[in-house]
Design an enzyme around this catalytic site. Structure first.
Site, PDB file in Angstrom:
ATOM      1  CG  HIS A 185      -6.004  -3.459   8.429  1.00 40.60           C
ATOM      2  ND1 HIS A 185      -5.759  -4.648   7.776  1.00 40.60           N
ATOM      3  CD2 HIS A 185      -5.542  -2.492   7.591  1.00 40.60           C
ATOM      4  CE1 HIS A 185      -5.187  -4.421   6.607  1.00 40.60           C
ATOM      5  NE2 HIS A 185      -5.041  -3.107   6.482  1.00 40.60           N
TER       6      HIS A 185
ATOM      7  CE1 TYR B 237      -8.485  17.762  22.793  1.00 42.50           C
ATOM      8  CE2 TYR B 237     -10.467  17.240  24.031  1.00 42.50           C
ATOM      9  CZ  TYR B 237      -9.255  17.901  23.936  1.00 42.50           C
ATOM     10  OH  TYR B 237      -8.823  18.694  24.955  1.00 42.50           O
TER      11      TYR B 237
ATOM     12  CG  HIS C 299      -8.470  -1.774   3.675  1.00 39.10           C
ATOM     13  ND1 HIS C 299      -7.855  -1.764   2.435  1.00 39.10           N
ATOM     14  CD2 HIS C 299      -7.479  -1.968   4.565  1.00 39.10           C
ATOM     15  CE1 HIS C 299      -6.554  -1.960   2.584  1.00 39.10           C
ATOM     16  NE2 HIS C 299      -6.304  -2.085   3.874  1.00 39.10           N
TER      17      HIS C 299
ATOM     18  CG  HIS D  58      -3.432   1.715   6.038  1.00 45.07           C
ATOM     19  ND1 HIS D  58      -4.794   1.789   6.219  1.00 45.07           N
ATOM     20  CD2 HIS D  58      -3.206   0.509   5.441  1.00 45.07           C
ATOM     21  CE1 HIS D  58      -5.362   0.707   5.731  1.00 45.07           C
ATOM     22  NE2 HIS D  58      -4.423  -0.094   5.273  1.00 45.07           N
TER      23      HIS D  58
ATOM     24  CD  GLU E  24      -2.700  -1.592   2.235  1.00 44.05           C
ATOM     25  OE1 GLU E  24      -2.101  -1.471   3.319  1.00 44.05           O
ATOM     26  OE2 GLU E  24      -3.817  -2.119   2.115  1.00 44.05           O
TER      27      GLU E  24
END
Length: 214
Positions: free
Chosen positions: A99, A124, A164, A97, A78
């Protein structure tokens, strides 16, 4: 904040952040990837197939801003997403990134607004994330997602990949990690509150707190 000038310190920062995210359950197995932008314009990334719980400083990969592998182990599949965010956001010097469980769960829901997946339940979240678009499903590593990711990143510091998980950019690794954790906690709140009446921030309140560049 400028791009990271000290490569050794940048490698240590990536590994330290990776370990923190992994040990606190924000990622699992060999999922998730981190990167920083160096002052020479190249990117340091976690490699393909690595676990954020065990990756070492010497394991990191280097690519250019178009995802071309320059040296080190083969980068995460990725890497193109990271490169797309850096091209779209000149002030971004780190991308995370994950999961993470609750954000991934929200990415599987049918009843979400793809233009803005999560309501601004807390101040926030509004400050650190802002609007969160959902990008349509692509298989992991599918480079056809790159143009859409780059276009979306021009106006959003965070996106959620359908089925994802989230991708977040920041001026620093600390900022990107803080924002993705805030996103995960808001996803958790959203799921806990489903079926209950909620009182999110008003559009005016959220706009007053919205993050600016990077």
């Amino acid at each position: 904040m400028t791009a990271y000038a000290d490569e050794s310190a940048a490698r240590l920062l990536i590994v330290r952040t990776a370990r923190s995210l992994f040990t606190r359950g924000l990622t699992h197995g060999s999922t998730g990837n981190l990167s920083v932008r160096l002052t020479d314009g190249s990117l340091l990334l976690t490699p393909t197939g690595s676990s954020l719980g065990t990756v070492q400083e010497a394991d990191l990969s280097r690519t250019d801003l178009h995802g071309k592998h320059l040296d080190g182990p083969r980068p995460t599949k990725e890497a193109f997403l990271h490169a797309a965010f850096y091209r779209a956001r000149p002030g971004a010097h780190a991308v995370v990134h994950l999961h993470s469980t609750h954000a991934a769960a929200v990415s599987c829901l049918a009843s979400v607004d793809p233009a803005n997946v999560l309501p601004p339940l807390t101040a926030y979240y509004a400050m650190r994330v802002g609007a969160l678009p959902l990008l349509p499903y692509h298989a992991p590593g599918d480079g056809s997602l790159e143009p859409l990711a780059e276009r979306t990143a021009r106006t959003h510091r965070a996106v959620l990949l359908a089925n994802h998980g989230p991708v977040v950019a920041g001026a620093s690794m600390e900022q990107a990690a803080d924002a993705i954790e805030e996103l995960e906690e808001t996803a958790k709140l959203h799921l806990l509150l489903r079926g209950h009446g909620t009182r999110p921030l008003t559009p005016e309140q959220a706009a007053a707190l919205a993050p600016t560049s990077p």
